[in-house]
Write an enzyme that holds these catalytic residues in place. Structure first.
Site, short mmCIF file in Angstrom:
data_model
loop_
_atom_site.label_atom_id
_atom_site.label_comp_id
_atom_site.label_asym_id
_atom_site.label_seq_id
_atom_site.Cartn_x
_atom_site.Cartn_y
_atom_site.Cartn_z
N ILE A 101 79.14 32.45 35.00
CA ILE A 101 77.85 31.93 34.95
C ILE A 101 77.15 32.05 33.64
CG2 ILE A 101 75.49 31.81 35.91
CD1 ILE A 101 76.77 32.49 38.69
N VAL A 109 75.31 46.85 30.08
CA VAL A 109 73.75 46.59 30.18
C VAL A 109 73.13 47.77 30.77
CG1 VAL A 109 74.01 43.95 30.52
CG2 VAL A 109 74.59 45.58 32.54
N TYR A 126 76.61 45.03 46.74
CA TYR A 126 76.25 43.76 46.30
C TYR A 126 75.10 43.34 47.04
CZ TYR A 126 76.83 39.20 44.30
OH TYR A 126 76.80 38.13 43.58
N LYS A 185 71.43 42.37 45.13
CA LYS A 185 71.10 40.92 45.10
C LYS A 185 69.52 40.80 45.86
CE LYS A 185 73.91 39.78 42.09
NZ LYS A 185 73.44 39.49 40.79
N THR A 236 84.04 31.52 39.67
CA THR A 236 84.09 32.34 38.61
C THR A 236 85.36 33.08 38.61
OG1 THR A 236 82.68 34.10 39.74
CG2 THR A 236 81.35 32.13 38.58
#
Length: 256
Positions: A21, A68, A161, A165, A197
């Site tokens: 993405i 990050v 996960y 999110k 992806t």
């Protein structure tokens, strides 16, 4: 409709901009003539993507390498890109990991859970914090976080996960409230269902992704949602998570 149909920000930084993405977002903004800064953990990979975009788009592309979850590295990367771009009008936070896919409660590890939260949630906060001074100087500062429908529905075997999110949904609201009222910066997020992806193919397998028993969207589909939310046409949209899941989260459990 061409990307030029939207009034897009002139200077954009994309984390995780070399794959999936994030790359689709970088491609869309570069194709529209925007200045794009890509942050990736791999300098070599970032350089390769930048070369490809430079050959196929009218935008100017710069790259920087950073993890990050590393605040010092991210600050250096964003400072570098902001200097090369001449400022920052939009930050797209796309970097993320899936973690221990398939690990159910009792087998999922604390270290694995922590790593996902560090990358997906703490990493998003770090990116915003580092870019904030530059976005404040922009007349139309905007932030778009990449979430997932897993922030609204849970899938077994993806505890970390799912949690990360879900945190992005509330982080979007929390950031939007403060950023808009104090600095005039909008913050939104996009929460897509399964996207084709490299990460999804790694986790689910090529066979399932090539003939999925569920609706599958492309990275470009998600990039268009990101582009709209970062555009001036969305100037009244703030603190919103755009759930793009073909309507599945709205379904009743009633078997009709």
């Amino acid at each position: 409709m061409a990307a030029a149909s939207l009034d897009l920000p002139e200077r954009v930084i994309v984390t995780g901009g070399t794959s999936g993405i994030g790359r689709a977002c970088a491609e869309l903004f570069a194709a529209a003539g925007c200045g794009v800064g890509i942050i990736s953990r791999s300098q070599q990979r970032a350089d390769a993507v930048a070369a490809e975009l430079a050959a196929t788009s009218s935008g100017t592309v710069f790259v920087a390498a950073a993890d990050v979850a590393d605040e010092t590295g991210m600050q250096a990367a964003i400072d570098q890109l902001a200097g090369e771009l001449g400022g920052v009008d939009a930050l797209i936070v796309s970097a993320g990991i899936a973690g221990e896919t398939g690990a159910l409660l009792g087998t999922a590890t604390v270290d694995g859970f922590r790593q996902v939260m560090e990358t997906n949630v703490v990493g998003a906060f770090i990116a915003v914090n580092c870019a904030l001074p530059y976005l404040t100087e922009s007349p139309d500062g905007s932030i778009v976080l990449l979430g997932s429908d897993s922030g609204f529905v849970a899938v077994p075997g993806m505890i970390a996960y799912n949690a990360s999110k879900g945190a992005i949904v509330q982080l979007t609201r929390a950031l939007a409230t403060e950023a808009w009222e104090r600095r005039g910066i909008r913050v939104n997020s996009v929460a897509p269902s399964i996207v084709d992806t490299p990460m999804a193919r790694h986790d689910l397998g090529d066979e399932l992704m090539d003939d999925p028993p569920f609706p599958l969207q492309s990275p470009q589909d998600v990039a268009w949602s990101v582009a709209y939310l970062s555009s001036r046409q969305a100037r009244a949209v703030n603190g919103t998570t755009l759930l793009s899941d073909f309507g599945f989260a709205g379904r009743s459990s009633f078997p009709a």
